[in-house]
Design a protein around this motif. Sequence first.
Motif, mmCIF file in Angstrom:
data_model
loop_
_atom_site.group_PDB
_atom_site.id
_atom_site.type_symbol
_atom_site.label_atom_id
_atom_site.label_comp_id
_atom_site.label_asym_id
_atom_site.label_seq_id
_atom_site.Cartn_x
_atom_site.Cartn_y
_atom_site.Cartn_z
ATOM 1 N N ASP A 16 17.246 -15.464 -20.012
ATOM 2 C CA ASP A 16 17.787 -14.268 -19.373
ATOM 3 C C ASP A 16 18.894 -14.688 -18.407
ATOM 4 O O ASP A 16 18.798 -15.723 -17.733
ATOM 5 C CB ASP A 16 16.692 -13.530 -18.606
ATOM 6 N N ASN A 37 23.618 -4.679 -22.023
ATOM 7 C CA ASN A 37 22.497 -4.573 -21.095
ATOM 8 C C ASN A 37 21.959 -3.147 -21.145
ATOM 9 O O ASN A 37 22.257 -2.305 -20.306
ATOM 10 C CB ASN A 37 22.971 -4.941 -19.682
ATOM 11 N N THR A 76 19.643 -7.895 -15.465
ATOM 12 C CA THR A 76 19.401 -9.050 -16.331
ATOM 13 C C THR A 76 19.746 -8.726 -17.775
ATOM 14 O O THR A 76 19.369 -7.668 -18.303
ATOM 15 C CB THR A 76 17.922 -9.487 -16.251
ATOM 16 N N THR A 134 19.123 -9.960 -21.559
ATOM 17 C CA THR A 134 18.185 -10.791 -22.314
ATOM 18 C C THR A 134 18.765 -11.139 -23.686
ATOM 19 O O THR A 134 19.636 -10.441 -24.207
ATOM 20 C CB THR A 134 16.841 -10.074 -22.508
#
Length: 459
Positions: A112, A138, A144, A146
């Motif tokens: 991440d 996102n 964050t 991923t």
Amino acid sequence: MATIGNTYDPATTAAGLATNYTSARQSILTAQTKQASSAAAALTSLRSAISGYQSSLLSLTSGKTMLTQAATFSNTAIGSASAGVNATAGSYSFFVEQLATANQVSYAGLADSPANGGNLGIEFGGAPGFSINLATANSDGNATLTPREIAAAINAEPTNNGRVSASIVTVNGVTQLMLTSKTTGAAGNISLNTAAVVNAGLKAALSAPPTQVTTGQDALVWLGAQGTGTPIAQASNVFTNVDGVTMTFTKAQAPGDTPVTLTVASDNAGTVAKVQKFVDDYNKLKTVIDAMVAPGDPSKGANPGVFANDGGVRVLQTRMVSMLRGVNGADSLAAYGIVATRDGSLSLNATRLTSQLAVSPKGLDTLIGSSVNGSSSGIAGNLDSYLKEWSSSTDGQLKQRLEQNTKLQTSLTKRQDQLDKQYDSAYKRYLTQFTQLQTLQSRMASNTSMFEALFGDKS
């Protein structure tokens, strides 16, 4: 003194008399309405049957020949082949050195990362393909980004056009981004352009050389023996180098193996199947027409067909039969095993067909001909031309008959409405009359009872 009693119900009596008043006309109208409805259904069914048969004729004869060619490999483990109508009989040798494969790569060490934007480019064979915006990737809107969100963004990118699929694979706790090219060949080899990736950690992970799970490569097939024949390289495992033949290779050969042989030859079984379809489709249409003009048999409880007394549909029936029986000579339907029975339906003798094809292979195509516009010929052309007199959407008999029948049904509906009004009027008139009569009868009964009470025997 006699008692006057009520012996009828005004509503029931009125309904009975009103029904009797309109019953003769109602019976005629009901029969005419039923016949018109049956005719509409039959005409629609006939139109569908004729259209279906014309489509079948076009499909069977648009390939320029009724003859079928077959293409087979001497070793079916190496591949498969099919031959079209333009394939030429012959034998060819091929050596399959390598198959075309689709590239699959994996990028490990992904974690991440902060969702601070940038663009990731996906390239194919070193050429730019498309890019994704890491900021919009996102999807949950947190801070964050991923690996799964990156994979989802690649798959959802409109300019991807299905050229690559992305997925996440976890091996021994290590997350890997797996990219798979949807096309085979070296031109589909995947690489990433990370120049516009903002996050340093993500950029480093995606810039590292990926693991080549499967290398994308072109197929290499030799026409003849390996090394001495003619090499043919392409991105797909489907080859069309032999005119009229499609070859799909599924297994590579080992060095020193004997080349596989492709044989193109007449396919009698395929030809018999096409001719059988010609026979079956004709019989299917004829069965529909026969049922419509059937005279019926009261002794067996068989009702006549809806067009049993229709001369026009009977002409359609006889014309179709005569078109098939009118061809004689060495290259006749009978010579090729296509025999018209007493009732006009067709049957096929496959043995006779195969024997005659060996003697006169081109005669069948000349006989059956084509129903293709601009090159109409033979039996198929004659049948189609005549059936167009029925099926034409501008002035065909079916269109005219359906329009006439629709007008008749509209007229019958209006007549039914008028008859219903006459019934209602008669019913109301009778109901009023017999209700009044019932009232008078009740009064008379009441008076009779009073007289009996006054003057009757009181002993």
